[in-house]
Design an enzyme around this catalytic site. Sequence first.
Site, mmCIF file in Angstrom:
data_model
loop_
_atom_site.group_PDB
_atom_site.id
_atom_site.type_symbol
_atom_site.label_atom_id
_atom_site.label_comp_id
_atom_site.label_asym_id
_atom_site.label_seq_id
_atom_site.Cartn_x
_atom_site.Cartn_y
_atom_site.Cartn_z
ATOM 1 N N THR A 1 -4.636 27.575 57.171
ATOM 2 C CA THR A 1 -5.926 27.740 56.518
ATOM 3 C C THR A 1 -6.717 26.456 56.754
ATOM 4 O O THR A 1 -6.132 25.407 57.015
ATOM 5 C CB THR A 1 -5.757 28.017 55.010
ATOM 6 O OG1 THR A 1 -7.045 28.185 54.407
ATOM 7 C CG2 THR A 1 -5.017 26.890 54.294
ATOM 8 N N GLY A 2 -8.012 26.569 56.669
ATOM 9 C CA GLY A 2 -8.824 25.374 56.887
ATOM 10 C C GLY A 2 -9.657 25.487 58.147
ATOM 11 O O GLY A 2 -9.944 26.598 58.613
ATOM 12 N N ARG B 1 -19.131 32.939 66.298
ATOM 13 C CA ARG B 1 -17.992 32.021 66.148
ATOM 14 C C ARG B 1 -16.730 32.773 65.695
ATOM 15 O O ARG B 1 -16.769 33.612 64.809
ATOM 16 C CB ARG B 1 -18.339 30.942 65.132
ATOM 17 C CG ARG B 1 -17.245 29.882 64.908
ATOM 18 C CD ARG B 1 -16.393 30.176 63.694
ATOM 19 N NE ARG B 1 -15.479 29.072 63.370
ATOM 20 C CZ ARG B 1 -14.518 29.172 62.455
ATOM 21 N NH1 ARG B 1 -14.345 30.273 61.783
ATOM 22 N NH2 ARG B 1 -13.724 28.139 62.220
ATOM 23 N N VAL B 2 -15.606 32.447 66.324
ATOM 24 C CA VAL B 2 -14.306 32.987 65.930
ATOM 25 C C VAL B 2 -13.399 31.806 65.619
ATOM 26 O O VAL B 2 -13.387 30.818 66.353
ATOM 27 C CB VAL B 2 -13.717 33.852 67.082
ATOM 28 C CG1 VAL B 2 -12.261 34.191 66.822
ATOM 29 C CG2 VAL B 2 -14.532 35.125 67.266
ATOM 30 N N GLY B 3 -12.659 31.899 64.533
ATOM 31 C CA GLY B 3 -11.782 30.801 64.136
ATOM 32 C C GLY B 3 -10.352 31.015 64.591
ATOM 33 O O GLY B 3 -10.074 31.747 65.550
ATOM 34 N N ASP B 4 -9.434 30.366 63.898
ATOM 35 C CA ASP B 4 -8.016 30.447 64.258
ATOM 36 C C ASP B 4 -7.337 31.721 63.750
ATOM 37 O O ASP B 4 -6.316 32.144 64.287
ATOM 38 C CB ASP B 4 -7.271 29.240 63.671
ATOM 39 C CG ASP B 4 -7.375 29.196 62.147
ATOM 40 O OD1 ASP B 4 -8.502 29.355 61.614
ATOM 41 O OD2 ASP B 4 -6.343 29.024 61.475
ATOM 42 N N THR C 1 -8.923 31.034 53.981
ATOM 43 C CA THR C 1 -8.185 32.144 54.577
ATOM 44 C C THR C 1 -7.037 32.553 53.677
ATOM 45 O O THR C 1 -6.347 31.700 53.135
ATOM 46 C CB THR C 1 -7.565 31.669 55.917
ATOM 47 O OG1 THR C 1 -8.582 31.072 56.703
ATOM 48 C CG2 THR C 1 -6.897 32.798 56.661
ATOM 49 N N THR D 1 -9.791 36.486 57.179
ATOM 50 C CA THR D 1 -10.828 35.577 56.679
ATOM 51 C C THR D 1 -12.224 36.008 57.124
ATOM 52 O O THR D 1 -12.364 36.721 58.124
ATOM 53 C CB THR D 1 -10.566 34.147 57.201
ATOM 54 O OG1 THR D 1 -11.468 33.234 56.586
ATOM 55 C CG2 THR D 1 -10.738 34.059 58.710
ATOM 56 N N SER E 1 -14.488 34.098 50.773
ATOM 57 C CA SER E 1 -14.010 33.638 52.085
ATOM 58 C C SER E 1 -13.177 34.670 52.833
ATOM 59 O O SER E 1 -12.657 34.375 53.906
ATOM 60 C CB SER E 1 -13.181 32.363 51.897
ATOM 61 O OG SER E 1 -12.140 32.604 50.969
ATOM 62 N N GLY F 1 -10.629 26.107 61.400
ATOM 63 C CA GLY F 1 -9.951 26.830 62.475
ATOM 64 C C GLY F 1 -9.985 26.120 63.810
ATOM 65 O O GLY F 1 -9.017 26.167 64.581
HETATM 66 N N1 GLY Z 1 -9.254 29.161 59.111
HETATM 67 C C1 GLY Z 1 -10.322 30.048 59.050
HETATM 68 C C2 GLY Z 1 -11.419 29.722 59.961
HETATM 69 O O1 GLY Z 1 -11.619 28.558 60.310
HETATM 70 O O2 GLY Z 1 -12.136 30.607 60.337
#
Ligand code: GLY
Length: 330
Positions: A241-242, A218-221, A190, A208, A87, A244
């Site tokens: 984490t989790g 796609r881009v996360g948090d 993450t 991450t 991950s 995003g």
């Molecule tokens: N927290 C990592 C993501 O959702 O990309």
Amino acid sequence: MKRRNFIKFSAISGATIAISGYSNSLFARKKPNSLITSGYLPRIISTWNHGMAANNEAWKIIESNGAALDAVEKGVRITESDPSNRSVGIGGLPDAKGNVTLDACIMDHKFNCGSVSFLQNIENPISVARKVMEQTPHVMLSGKGAYDFAIEKGFKHKDLLTNEAKLAWEKWKEEAKKEKPIINNENHDTIGLLAIDKKGNLSGACTTSGWAYKLHGRVGDSPIIGAGLYVDNEIGAACATGLGEAVIRICGSHTVVELMRQGHSPENACKIAVERIIKAHDNLEGLQVGFIALNKKGEYGAYSVYSGFNFAVKDVKQNTMINAKYEMDW
Ligand code: GLY
């Protein structure tokens, strides 16, 4: 063994208890106010089991009087460079098209911050994020621009899709033809790492490969300052984490820091942010989010939507994993 199988809720009564007998004289001399009354530091906390190795690396910097900023970068690089981790960094599970795309950000004790998103073929995005912070007038570089910048700064092009991750992706493609992909806490792990150094300065880093088999682009948090990570050196630091998307919706890490500013303990701040996420979503199925937080005194806490989230803590007296408290059983 999967996390959800071996982790059961346990109240961690010591989670926010500072270690006695390690008072930092810097704070002891300060005029007490509501937030900074005494100091127990240095300390490092980070997300998930992979946090142990990251903390150990970060601790080498901290114990030799180094800066929290150096510690957080060096710490998470260990996870990024571990090909067995699915991950983060090399070995991370790819997007739906088979590309490993990475997100990372870093923030220091002076509101300096840097970030990269949708970065491919660079093993240590956290160090590119630090270069963005220190060597450009910007906060965030993305995609090909981030890659070109990294190459210009001497980072090496590397294929990040390991054979194991490729096999997993190929299997997923076959299964995805049959059913909807499952969102769970195994594919959002993450690494977020927060440190307070011997001077009492806070920094944080998170990195991450994001949601496994996500849509391309796609881009996360994790690269978004205020969502995946936030540091305010007067108050504290937090990271997430989790899922995003859920973290971004409530500006999660900034929210946790603001709650600490209002006087909440790190754990309670994380809990309130989790409650806000729960309130913001009608469908909570598979929606795992966890926060960790470290305040200016070195007190720490964590909280997650579902059971199964754990975090690593390292200081002069302990080097341990703690099961976060949570709202619901997985
Ligand atoms: N927290 C990592 C993501 O959702 O990309």
